[in-house]
Design an enzyme around this catalytic site. Structure first.
Site, PDB file in Angstrom:
ATOM      1  N   VAL A  16       0.830  -1.045  -0.055  1.00  0.00           N
ATOM      2  CA  VAL A  16      -0.053   0.198  -0.041  1.00  0.00           C
ATOM      3  C   VAL A  16       0.806   1.056   0.014  1.00  0.00           C
ATOM      4  O   VAL A  16       0.719   2.279  -0.632  1.00  0.00           O
ATOM      5  CB  VAL A  16      -0.791  -0.029   1.091  1.00  0.00           C
ATOM      6  N   ARG A  47      11.358  -1.037   7.561  1.00  0.00           N
ATOM      7  CA  ARG A  47      12.066  -1.894   8.458  1.00  0.00           C
ATOM      8  C   ARG A  47      13.422  -2.135   7.868  1.00  0.00           C
ATOM      9  O   ARG A  47      14.447  -2.225   8.242  1.00  0.00           O
ATOM     10  CB  ARG A  47      11.260  -3.174   8.557  1.00  0.00           C
ATOM     11  N   GLY A 135     -10.999  -1.784   0.842  1.00  0.00           N
ATOM     12  CA  GLY A 135     -10.169  -1.291  -0.151  1.00  0.00           C
ATOM     13  C   GLY A 135     -10.558   0.045  -0.627  1.00  0.00           C
ATOM     14  O   GLY A 135     -10.687   0.988   0.083  1.00  0.00           O
ATOM     15  N   ASP A 202      -9.559 -10.835   9.510  1.00  0.00           N
ATOM     16  CA  ASP A 202      -9.591  -9.608   8.931  1.00  0.00           C
ATOM     17  C   ASP A 202     -10.966  -9.231   8.647  1.00  0.00           C
ATOM     18  O   ASP A 202     -11.251  -7.820   8.889  1.00  0.00           O
ATOM     19  CB  ASP A 202      -8.712  -9.635   7.568  1.00  0.00           C
ATOM     20  N   LYS A 206     -13.097  -5.733  10.196  1.00  0.00           N
ATOM     21  CA  LYS A 206     -13.990  -4.732   9.409  1.00  0.00           C
ATOM     22  C   LYS A 206     -15.153  -4.491   9.839  1.00  0.00           C
ATOM     23  O   LYS A 206     -15.966  -3.732   9.728  1.00  0.00           O
ATOM     24  CB  LYS A 206     -13.778  -5.089   7.813  1.00  0.00           C
TER      25      LYS A 206
HETATM   26  P1  NDP Z   1       2.977  -4.746   3.665  1.00  0.00           P
HETATM   27  O1  NDP Z   1       3.586  -5.933   4.550  1.00  0.00           O
HETATM   28  O2  NDP Z   1       3.259  -4.875   2.113  1.00  0.00           O
HETATM   29  O3  NDP Z   1       4.026  -3.205   4.109  1.00  0.00           O
HETATM   30  C1  NDP Z   1       4.473  -3.176   5.470  1.00  0.00           C
HETATM   31  C2  NDP Z   1       5.228  -2.042   5.398  1.00  0.00           C
HETATM   32  O4  NDP Z   1       5.485  -1.569   6.862  1.00  0.00           O
HETATM   33  C3  NDP Z   1       6.744  -2.374   4.857  1.00  0.00           C
HETATM   34  O5  NDP Z   1       7.196  -1.243   3.967  1.00  0.00           O
HETATM   35  C4  NDP Z   1       7.345  -2.536   6.070  1.00  0.00           C
HETATM   36  O6  NDP Z   1       8.910  -2.398   5.610  1.00  0.00           O
HETATM   37  C5  NDP Z   1       6.854  -1.522   6.915  1.00  0.00           C
HETATM   38  N1  NDP Z   1       7.136  -1.817   8.328  1.00  0.00           N
HETATM   39  C6  NDP Z   1       6.850  -2.952   9.159  1.00  0.00           C
HETATM   40  N2  NDP Z   1       7.076  -3.018  10.207  1.00  0.00           N
HETATM   41  C7  NDP Z   1       7.861  -1.887  10.550  1.00  0.00           C
HETATM   42  C8  NDP Z   1       8.280  -0.904  11.602  1.00  0.00           C
HETATM   43  N3  NDP Z   1       8.382  -1.593  12.879  1.00  0.00           N
HETATM   44  N4  NDP Z   1       8.774   0.161  11.330  1.00  0.00           N
HETATM   45  C9  NDP Z   1       8.811   0.910  10.342  1.00  0.00           C
HETATM   46  N5  NDP Z   1       8.133   0.164   9.156  1.00  0.00           N
HETATM   47  C10 NDP Z   1       7.565  -1.157   9.368  1.00  0.00           C
HETATM   48  O7  NDP Z   1       1.647  -4.463   4.030  1.00  0.00           O
HETATM   49  P2  NDP Z   1       0.711  -3.751   3.273  1.00  0.00           P
HETATM   50  O8  NDP Z   1       1.103  -2.651   2.394  1.00  0.00           O
HETATM   51  O9  NDP Z   1      -0.128  -4.899   2.534  1.00  0.00           O
HETATM   52  O10 NDP Z   1      -0.488  -3.416   4.232  1.00  0.00           O
HETATM   53  C11 NDP Z   1      -0.297  -2.276   5.139  1.00  0.00           C
HETATM   54  C12 NDP Z   1      -1.716  -1.869   5.908  1.00  0.00           C
HETATM   55  O11 NDP Z   1      -2.661  -1.736   5.011  1.00  0.00           O
HETATM   56  C13 NDP Z   1      -2.026  -3.014   6.909  1.00  0.00           C
HETATM   57  O12 NDP Z   1      -2.626  -2.394   8.002  1.00  0.00           O
HETATM   58  C14 NDP Z   1      -2.771  -3.677   6.177  1.00  0.00           C
HETATM   59  O13 NDP Z   1      -3.875  -4.405   6.727  1.00  0.00           O
HETATM   60  C15 NDP Z   1      -3.711  -2.473   5.492  1.00  0.00           C
HETATM   61  N6  NDP Z   1      -4.331  -2.717   4.051  1.00  0.00           N
HETATM   62  C16 NDP Z   1      -3.823  -3.564   3.172  1.00  0.00           C
HETATM   63  C17 NDP Z   1      -4.517  -3.733   2.146  1.00  0.00           C
HETATM   64  C18 NDP Z   1      -3.853  -4.872   0.819  1.00  0.00           C
HETATM   65  O14 NDP Z   1      -4.490  -5.003  -0.108  1.00  0.00           O
HETATM   66  N7  NDP Z   1      -2.479  -5.056   0.942  1.00  0.00           N
HETATM   67  C19 NDP Z   1      -5.723  -3.443   1.781  1.00  0.00           C
HETATM   68  C20 NDP Z   1      -6.298  -2.563   2.806  1.00  0.00           C
HETATM   69  C21 NDP Z   1      -5.564  -2.465   4.063  1.00  0.00           C
HETATM   70  P3  NDP Z   1       9.753  -3.097   4.543  1.00  0.00           P
HETATM   71  O15 NDP Z   1       9.466  -2.596   3.571  1.00  0.00           O
HETATM   72  O16 NDP Z   1      11.149  -2.786   4.930  1.00  0.00           O
HETATM   73  O17 NDP Z   1       9.359  -4.572   5.049  1.00  0.00           O
HETATM   74  N1  HSE Z   2      -6.089  -8.695   3.339  1.00  0.00           N
HETATM   75  C1  HSE Z   2      -7.275  -7.937   2.950  1.00  0.00           C
HETATM   76  C2  HSE Z   2      -8.180  -8.497   1.981  1.00  0.00           C
HETATM   77  C3  HSE Z   2      -6.633  -6.590   2.401  1.00  0.00           C
HETATM   78  O1  HSE Z   2      -7.933  -9.642   1.337  1.00  0.00           O
HETATM   79  O2  HSE Z   2      -9.353  -8.083   1.829  1.00  0.00           O
HETATM   80  C4  HSE Z   2      -7.720  -5.411   2.282  1.00  0.00           C
HETATM   81  O3  HSE Z   2      -8.235  -5.118   3.368  1.00  0.00           O
END
Ligand code: NDP
Ligand code: HSE
Length: 432
Positions: A16, A47, A135, A202, A206
């Site tokens: 995201v 991270r 989403g 999840d 929601k």
């Molecule tokens: P990812 O695992 O792809 O990304 C997580 C990011 O957070 C990475 O860039 C990671 O760093 C960073 N990170 C993790 N831990 C730390 C920390 N302690 N300090 C700093 N940075 C950190 O997750 P998503 O992007 O898929 O999801 C992010 C959020 O969005 C979640 O809450 C998820 O539930 C929500 N979401 C996701 C959706 C999806 O379709 N993917 C849809 C709707 C909501 P690094 O890149 O270095 O690993």
């Molecule tokens: N893991 C979640 C899903 C991302 O599959 O719907 C969107 O919230």
């Protein structure tokens, strides 16, 4: 237009976050025009700092998210790390140090939304989270704002893209469960730990958020009845097809008929192929909202993935920045009704029960008696002999509407019958 930019800290740059950063850069002029000031990416916390992140100035990357939110010059923090900690501490610290927050973190909001809203209010900041539910689909804002003058009685829909993708693939292409899950993960739909998707956590998060907003109350994730899709078999899906149905993981939030309580549940259910939710394919989500004056509304669109979710995050960013420039804040938590959450046993719905029984005279009568004793009325029965040496038959019973507690008692009694060799599956039937 103000020339001094509003400063944005991005916490997380994964599926995201990387899309949020990309759109902030490529649409910078439009965003500035819509907000009334430019927005500048002031820091990106991750991270793994050595990972190549296309389109992002390496000088902005930091592993010290704590220092970033405490800088004091940050106007908006976008939290897309996920999980409970350190996200909770970082968001709270952002409020304390002058920033409003946009988050996509449903797990955290369902766990601790009330405390986060209180912290935002205490410091006069915004907490926006459109991306946390479904989403790209605008759902949180329509419920919080557009329907604020109506009375919502029911919210029902598909709110998890990963499980819808898996069930859809199993149903339409005969794909195996693991194969479909791997594909959903590769496409960026699944959570960091996909157990959250397939076990229904999840969707339950929601549902808790939606029920809270819809009914102006507080629902914690632990109060949401939750069943995932790991027990759904190819046989269940085939049985659903024979009934003219398909299987979907549904989130259902309802206000009781007397208006004195609510229920929230997530479980797989059979729905008729003629129902609009049956045609929701792949990682799409769809949610019906039933409100007293508005009637039935349907929200539909991409429910997961980097770009769709970033759209919702950016929409919140624009809203929060506008509020900031106007010296205002948007709506906070509205939980004045304080309605209790009733247990699953009080939910009334229909059931599809598949039994393995001895194929001999009188069995059907025995089974029917158990249903009658528990006050569960049978709608249809289908029996099919195995045509092998087992001497068993498959018996599929579909009931009329009955309380969940009565159904549980029925199943318990059925398991005690010598002639019932096993309860192969129990699935609720919705959408009729
Ligand atoms: P990812 O695992 O792809 O990304 C997580 C990011 O957070 C990475 O860039 C990671 O760093 C960073 N990170 C993790 N831990 C730390 C920390 N302690 N300090 C700093 N940075 C950190 O997750 P998503 O992007 O898929 O999801 C992010 C959020 O969005 C979640 O809450 C998820 O539930 C929500 N979401 C996701 C959706 C999806 O379709 N993917 C849809 C709707 C909501 P690094 O890149 O270095 O690993
Ligand atoms: N893991 C979640 C899903 C991302 O599959 O719907 C969107 O919230």
């Amino acid at each position: 237009m103000r020339t001094r930019p509003l400063k944005v800290a991005l916490l997380g740059c994964g599926v995201v976050g990387s899309e949020v950063a990309r759109i902030m850069t490529t649409h910078a002029d439009d965003l500035a025009a819509r907000i009334g000031a430019p927005v500048e990416l002031a820091g990106v916390a991750v991270r793994r700092p050595s990972k190549v992140r296309e389109g992002i100035d390496p000088a902005l990357i930091t592993t010290d998210a704590t220092a970033l939110v405490k800088r004091g010059d940050i106007d908006v923090v976008i939290e897309v790390i996920g999980g409970i900690e350190p996200a909770r501490t970082l968001i709270t610290s952002a409020f304390e140090h002058g920033a409003s927050v946009v988050s996509a973190n449903k797990a955290l909001l369902a766990e601790d939304g009330t405390a986060l809203h209180a912290a935002a209010e205490e410091h006069g900041r915004d907490l926006y989270y459109e991306a946390a539910v479904a989403g790209a689909i605008p759902l949180v804002r329509p419920l919080r704002e557009s329907l604020a003058g109506d009375k919502v009685n029911r919210v029902l829909g598909i709110v998890n893209g990963t499980t819808n993708f898996i069930l859809d693939k199993m149903d339409t292409s005969g794909a195996g469960y693991s194969e479909a899950l791997d594909e959903a993960t590769a496409l960026g739909y699944a959570e960091a730990d996909p157990t959250a998707d397939v076990e229904g956590f999840d969707a339950a998060a929601k549902a808790a958020i939606l029920a809270g907003i819809a009914f102006h109350t507080r629902v914690k994730i632990g109060e949401v009845h939750r069943e995932g899709i790991t027990e759904v078999t190819a046989a269940d899906i085939a049985s659903a097809r024979r009934m003219g149905c398909t299987v979907k993981l549904l989130a259902i939030c309802e206000r009781a008929a007397d208006g004195q309580s609510v229920t929230a549940r997530v479980h797989p259910a059979m729905i008729p192929l003629s129902h609009p939710l049956a045609s929701v394919r792949e990682a799409y989500n769809a949610v019906f909202v039933e409100a007293e004056a508005a009637g039935q509304l349907m929200f539909y669109g991409p429910g997961a993935g980097g770009s769709p979710t970033a759209s919702a995050v950016l929409g919140d960013l624009v809203a929060v920045c506008r509020n900031k420039l106007n010296g205002a804040t948007g709506p906070g938590e509205s939980a004045y009704t304080r309605l209790p959450v009733s247990p699953m046993g009080e939910v009334v719905t229909r059931y599809h029960i598949s039994l393995d029984v001895a194929d001999k005279p009188g069995v059907l009568a025995q089974v029917a008696t158990v249903f009658a004793e528990q006050g569960v009325s049978i709608d249809t029965v289908r029996q099919q002999g195995r045509q092998d040496a087992s001497g068993e038959a498959s018996l599929v019973v579909v009931t009329h509407r009955a309380p969940d507690s009565a159904l549980s008692a029925t199943v318990e009694a059925l398991r005690k019958l010598d002639t019932v060799r096993g309860v192969a599956s129990i699935m609720r039937v919705e959408g009729e």
